[in-house]
Design a protein around this motif. Sequence first.
Motif, PDB file in Angstrom:
ATOM      1  N   MET A  44       0.853  -1.181   0.000  1.00  0.00           N
ATOM      2  CA  MET A  44       0.000   0.000   0.000  1.00  0.00           C
ATOM      3  C   MET A  44       0.891   1.233   0.000  1.00  0.00           C
ATOM      4  SD  MET A  44      -3.010   0.843   2.782  1.00  0.00           S
ATOM      5  CE  MET A  44      -3.902  -0.681   2.411  1.00  0.00           C
ATOM      6  N   PRO A  45       0.590   2.234  -0.804  1.00  0.00           N
ATOM      7  CA  PRO A  45       1.472   3.405  -0.873  1.00  0.00           C
ATOM      8  C   PRO A  45       1.529   4.161   0.440  1.00  0.00           C
ATOM      9  CG  PRO A  45      -0.582   3.849  -2.008  1.00  0.00           C
ATOM     10  CD  PRO A  45      -0.579   2.386  -1.680  1.00  0.00           C
ATOM     11  N   THR A  46       2.613   4.891   0.629  1.00  0.00           N
ATOM     12  CA  THR A  46       2.745   5.746   1.805  1.00  0.00           C
ATOM     13  C   THR A  46       1.563   6.692   1.870  1.00  0.00           C
ATOM     14  OG1 THR A  46       5.144   5.654   1.613  1.00  0.00           O
ATOM     15  CG2 THR A  46       4.228   7.421   2.957  1.00  0.00           C
ATOM     16  N   GLY A  47       0.990   6.813   3.063  1.00  0.00           N
ATOM     17  CA  GLY A  47      -0.180   7.667   3.220  1.00  0.00           C
ATOM     18  C   GLY A  47      -1.481   6.955   2.912  1.00  0.00           C
ATOM     19  N   GLY A  48      -1.387   5.662   2.524  1.00  0.00           N
ATOM     20  CA  GLY A  48      -2.594   4.915   2.162  1.00  0.00           C
ATOM     21  C   GLY A  48      -3.314   4.285   3.338  1.00  0.00           C
ATOM     22  N   GLY A  49      -2.717   4.347   4.536  1.00  0.00           N
ATOM     23  CA  GLY A  49      -3.383   3.811   5.719  1.00  0.00           C
ATOM     24  C   GLY A  49      -2.930   2.412   6.097  1.00  0.00           C
ATOM     25  N   LYS A  50      -1.647   2.094   5.883  1.00  0.00           N
ATOM     26  CA  LYS A  50      -1.141   0.749   6.234  1.00  0.00           C
ATOM     27  C   LYS A  50      -1.256   0.482   7.727  1.00  0.00           C
ATOM     28  CE  LYS A  50       2.996   1.158   4.561  1.00  0.00           C
ATOM     29  NZ  LYS A  50       2.853   2.498   3.969  1.00  0.00           N
ATOM     30  N   SER A  51      -0.919   1.473   8.547  1.00  0.00           N
ATOM     31  CA  SER A  51      -0.869   1.249   9.995  1.00  0.00           C
ATOM     32  C   SER A  51      -2.207   0.772  10.536  1.00  0.00           C
ATOM     33  CB  SER A  51      -0.440   2.531  10.718  1.00  0.00           C
ATOM     34  OG  SER A  51       0.857   2.918  10.334  1.00  0.00           O
ATOM     35  N   LEU A  52      -3.301   1.308  10.007  1.00  0.00           N
ATOM     36  CA  LEU A  52      -4.622   0.895  10.487  1.00  0.00           C
ATOM     37  C   LEU A  52      -4.875  -0.589  10.236  1.00  0.00           C
ATOM     38  CD1 LEU A  52      -6.818   3.909   9.289  1.00  0.00           C
ATOM     39  CD2 LEU A  52      -6.169   3.361  11.639  1.00  0.00           C
ATOM     40  N   CYS A  53      -4.189  -1.154   9.252  1.00  0.00           N
ATOM     41  CA  CYS A  53      -4.413  -2.550   8.884  1.00  0.00           C
ATOM     42  C   CYS A  53      -3.930  -3.516   9.959  1.00  0.00           C
ATOM     43  CB  CYS A  53      -3.734  -2.862   7.553  1.00  0.00           C
ATOM     44  SG  CYS A  53      -4.440  -1.952   6.157  1.00  0.00           S
ATOM     45  N   TYR A  54      -3.045  -3.061  10.850  1.00  0.00           N
ATOM     46  CA  TYR A  54      -2.683  -3.912  11.988  1.00  0.00           C
ATOM     47  C   TYR A  54      -3.085  -3.296  13.317  1.00  0.00           C
ATOM     48  CZ  TYR A  54       1.507  -0.876  12.273  1.00  0.00           C
ATOM     49  OH  TYR A  54       2.357   0.195  12.373  1.00  0.00           O
ATOM     50  N   GLN A  55      -3.218  -1.977  13.377  1.00  0.00           N
ATOM     51  CA  GLN A  55      -3.594  -1.345  14.644  1.00  0.00           C
ATOM     52  C   GLN A  55      -5.022  -1.710  15.045  1.00  0.00           C
ATOM     53  OE1 GLN A  55      -2.770   2.744  13.670  1.00  0.00           O
ATOM     54  NE2 GLN A  55      -0.634   2.634  14.344  1.00  0.00           N
ATOM     55  N   ILE A  56      -5.940  -1.666  14.084  1.00  0.00           N
ATOM     56  CA  ILE A  56      -7.330  -2.010  14.414  1.00  0.00           C
ATOM     57  C   ILE A  56      -7.477  -3.486  14.768  1.00  0.00           C
ATOM     58  CG2 ILE A  56      -9.666  -2.199  13.446  1.00  0.00           C
ATOM     59  CD1 ILE A  56      -9.223   0.496  12.117  1.00  0.00           C
ATOM     60  N   PRO A  57      -6.912  -4.437  14.011  1.00  0.00           N
ATOM     61  CA  PRO A  57      -6.984  -5.837  14.445  1.00  0.00           C
ATOM     62  C   PRO A  57      -6.358  -6.070  15.823  1.00  0.00           C
ATOM     63  CG  PRO A  57      -6.371  -5.740  12.148  1.00  0.00           C
ATOM     64  CD  PRO A  57      -6.340  -4.334  12.655  1.00  0.00           C
ATOM     65  N   ALA A  58      -5.287  -5.348  16.140  1.00  0.00           N
ATOM     66  CA  ALA A  58      -4.658  -5.508  17.452  1.00  0.00           C
ATOM     67  C   ALA A  58      -5.607  -5.076  18.559  1.00  0.00           C
ATOM     68  CB  ALA A  58      -3.367  -4.694  17.517  1.00  0.00           C
ATOM     69  N   LEU A  59      -6.419  -4.056  18.302  1.00  0.00           N
ATOM     70  CA  LEU A  59      -7.374  -3.588  19.307  1.00  0.00           C
ATOM     71  C   LEU A  59      -8.593  -4.499  19.403  1.00  0.00           C
ATOM     72  CD1 LEU A  59      -7.290   0.272  18.591  1.00  0.00           C
ATOM     73  CD2 LEU A  59      -6.147  -0.981  20.428  1.00  0.00           C
ATOM     74  N   LEU A  60      -8.877  -5.230  18.337  1.00  0.00           N
ATOM     75  CA  LEU A  60     -10.061  -6.099  18.329  1.00  0.00           C
ATOM     76  C   LEU A  60      -9.763  -7.526  18.792  1.00  0.00           C
ATOM     77  CD1 LEU A  60     -11.740  -4.975  14.981  1.00  0.00           C
ATOM     78  CD2 LEU A  60     -12.502  -4.454  17.299  1.00  0.00           C
ATOM     79  N   ILE A 142       4.866  -6.899  10.607  1.00  0.00           N
ATOM     80  CA  ILE A 142       6.246  -6.671  10.149  1.00  0.00           C
ATOM     81  C   ILE A 142       6.212  -5.475   9.210  1.00  0.00           C
ATOM     82  CG2 ILE A 142       8.244  -7.674   8.994  1.00  0.00           C
ATOM     83  CD1 ILE A 142       7.021 -10.449   9.748  1.00  0.00           C
ATOM     84  N   ASP A 143       6.556  -4.309   9.741  1.00  0.00           N
ATOM     85  CA  ASP A 143       6.498  -3.077   8.950  1.00  0.00           C
ATOM     86  C   ASP A 143       7.759  -2.954   8.089  1.00  0.00           C
ATOM     87  OD1 ASP A 143       5.288  -0.827   8.043  1.00  0.00           O
ATOM     88  OD2 ASP A 143       5.670   0.396   9.821  1.00  0.00           O
ATOM     89  N   GLU A 144       7.647  -2.199   7.001  1.00  0.00           N
ATOM     90  CA  GLU A 144       8.766  -2.020   6.055  1.00  0.00           C
ATOM     91  C   GLU A 144       9.306  -3.386   5.629  1.00  0.00           C
ATOM     92  OE1 GLU A 144       9.183   0.912   5.059  1.00  0.00           O
ATOM     93  OE2 GLU A 144       8.522   2.237   6.650  1.00  0.00           O
ATOM     94  N   ALA A 145       8.392  -4.278   5.240  1.00  0.00           N
ATOM     95  CA  ALA A 145       8.769  -5.672   4.959  1.00  0.00           C
ATOM     96  C   ALA A 145       9.735  -5.802   3.795  1.00  0.00           C
ATOM     97  CB  ALA A 145       7.509  -6.500   4.681  1.00  0.00           C
ATOM     98  N   HIS A 146       9.846  -4.788   2.940  1.00  0.00           N
ATOM     99  CA  HIS A 146      10.802  -4.871   1.823  1.00  0.00           C
ATOM    100  C   HIS A 146      12.245  -4.938   2.314  1.00  0.00           C
ATOM    101  CE1 HIS A 146      10.520  -0.549   2.717  1.00  0.00           C
ATOM    102  NE2 HIS A 146      11.786  -0.500   2.327  1.00  0.00           N
ATOM    103  N   CYS A 147      12.461  -4.629   3.603  1.00  0.00           N
ATOM    104  CA  CYS A 147      13.819  -4.707   4.169  1.00  0.00           C
ATOM    105  C   CYS A 147      14.362  -6.133   4.160  1.00  0.00           C
ATOM    106  CB  CYS A 147      13.837  -4.169   5.601  1.00  0.00           C
ATOM    107  SG  CYS A 147      13.556  -2.383   5.744  1.00  0.00           S
ATOM    108  N   VAL A 148      13.491  -7.112   3.904  1.00  0.00           N
ATOM    109  CA  VAL A 148      13.921  -8.508   3.873  1.00  0.00           C
ATOM    110  C   VAL A 148      14.644  -8.830   2.567  1.00  0.00           C
ATOM    111  CG1 VAL A 148      11.899  -9.570   2.765  1.00  0.00           C
ATOM    112  CG2 VAL A 148      13.128 -10.818   4.535  1.00  0.00           C
ATOM    113  N   SER A 149      14.469  -7.974   1.557  1.00  0.00           N
ATOM    114  CA  SER A 149      14.986  -8.282   0.231  1.00  0.00           C
ATOM    115  C   SER A 149      16.451  -7.906   0.080  1.00  0.00           C
ATOM    116  CB  SER A 149      14.166  -7.565  -0.840  1.00  0.00           C
ATOM    117  OG  SER A 149      14.761  -7.737  -2.110  1.00  0.00           O
ATOM    118  N   GLN A 150      17.269  -8.882  -0.261  1.00  0.00           N
ATOM    119  CA  GLN A 150      18.689  -8.617  -0.503  1.00  0.00           C
ATOM    120  C   GLN A 150      18.905  -7.831  -1.792  1.00  0.00           C
ATOM    121  OE1 GLN A 150      19.930 -12.888   0.097  1.00  0.00           O
ATOM    122  NE2 GLN A 150      21.559 -11.915   1.267  1.00  0.00           N
TER     123      GLN A 150
END
Length: 610
Positions: A44-60, A142-150
């Motif tokens: 999801m692009p920056t500013g697209g609301g990625k954080s809500l995709c795990y913050q809301i499930p964590a609260l629920l 796992i945020d910034e998951a592209h960091c896994v790519s060599q």
Amino acid sequence: MNSPEALDPALHVLRHTFGFQAFRGEQPAIVRQVVQGGDALVLMPTGGGKSLCYQIPALLREGCGVVVSPLIALMQDQVQALRQLGVRAAYLNSTLGAAEASAIERALLAGEIDLLYVAPERLLNSRCLGLLESARIALFAIDEAHCVSQWGHDFRPEYIQLSILHERFPQVPRVALTATADTATRAEIIERLALQEARVFISSFDRPNIRYTVVEKDNPRRQLLKFIRTHHEGDAGIVYCLSRRKVEETAAWLRSEGIRALHYHAGLDPATREAHQTQFVRGEGIVMCATIAFGMGIDKPDVRFVAHLDLPKSLEAYYQETGRAGRDGLPSNAWMAYGLQDLVLQRELITQSQAPEEIKRVERQKLEALLGYCEAPACRRVLLLHYFGEESTPCGNCDMCLAPPDTFDATLAAQQALSTIYRSGQRYGAGHLIDILIGRASAKVKERGHDRLSTFAIGKHLPETQWSTLLRQLAAQGMVEINEHGGLQLHDACRPLLRGEANFVARRVRESTSTRAATSVRREIDFASDEARTLWAALRQCRRDLAEEQNVPAYMIFGDATLKQMLDARPMSLEAMFELSGVGERKLDAYGSQFLEVIQKHQRRQAQNA
């Protein structure tokens, strides 16, 4: 009749905790997948609301959501912002003393934390893993998951080991998130994080609020200053440079010209880096000059522009870096100045690196794709999105759409350039070749005897800037290559052109290239009147005062997008203010009455003056 909120707990949390009226795009499907215990890979692009995709499930979900984040500054900002919303958030990192860390660990075991941010290095140690096994975990993000790519531009070795989460916590859902990943990187994320069973959610990579502009270097500092003063006076922005020295010199020069500028790079001592980042994030209207060491995960939503004074390494890096502009959705700019020398320098860096040859080959391909973007003859957004596998139509908002380039049949000129490269020995850079073409008998030209070549002065009918552009376009189309010493040499692809079997169309250089496309740049706030401007200033002052009282960045009180809604809607009650996007219950209780008073006072003053 039940309201949608009563029927959907996720929508209730979105509305009352985060202050948003509705989900966007794939957000509801992602939240549902994770709440129900499934794994997910989210692009999801920056500013697209990625954080809500795990913050809301964590609260629920029952337990604590554990967020793996690569940067200490990022997790501190996110925790601070969540606490403003009334969410029980904390972090475990090296900035904490033993007593503070122990207190957070006890709170985790007692079920008193909703979201815990952890650096990958800390997460992977046996003590932390043992702590998590003793706690109730709702999910792993796992945020910034592209960091896994060599193969990627932000590779972090620790990320490769995060597959341990699947092994040690097989029943806990995992969600990996990134704002940029091409097809190969997506496959690598899935493989290395053992996400083969995860649902993949790919949102559009389009950032329609960002205007993309590329200009040819011609006194780049002056070009940058003109760009800032014309379109972003008083705005926050980021200026990327390749070297630490250039970062410091650019910041000092901007300050000498009256621009509030700071510098940031990995060579600074930690205290200075932290101080400069804090000033940038918490302040308003500061320009940060930086290397790529700065920026990953910066949550500051009101960065109005990102400028590049040097060519990035790849389109992924460019997309990631420009994406730090306009996170709040308001109009912003991505501006870059580049020349052929940038390409030479990047190729040298690849050649001189210690990376395996296979990685070097991929890096060269990525650099060529970036060059193709810079030399795009049509809509930049179409080309950028195509790179990420997304088709689109011309945007009408980039420099190529706003000021379509003039083109001409440059077949003869291209043949003359290629002939000059060949006859001079295929070992010289663009500057020397242009000297030959336009007939400039420099000391180097005379010394090499190149003033006696048959192509000497053959191109004097075209200006120097046009030859510079033509050589870049020949490189962009694969007609010529740049060797490890920065010299241009012919590629087999140029043979049909030299034999007269193909034509070559080039962009015509215009003196106003650097400014024409920006003449209609929208400002982030369009004031209908001086009265609106006055209220805007009062709302920002109220926000500034509250931020200083709370010792938090101003945007954590309310972002510019929310203040803009206050300016437009002029709510006269707390109920009306609660309807604005970004105003949740906690912020309404904490700050609503102060902003309401500002609006009411302004309206009374206007009525008296009417």
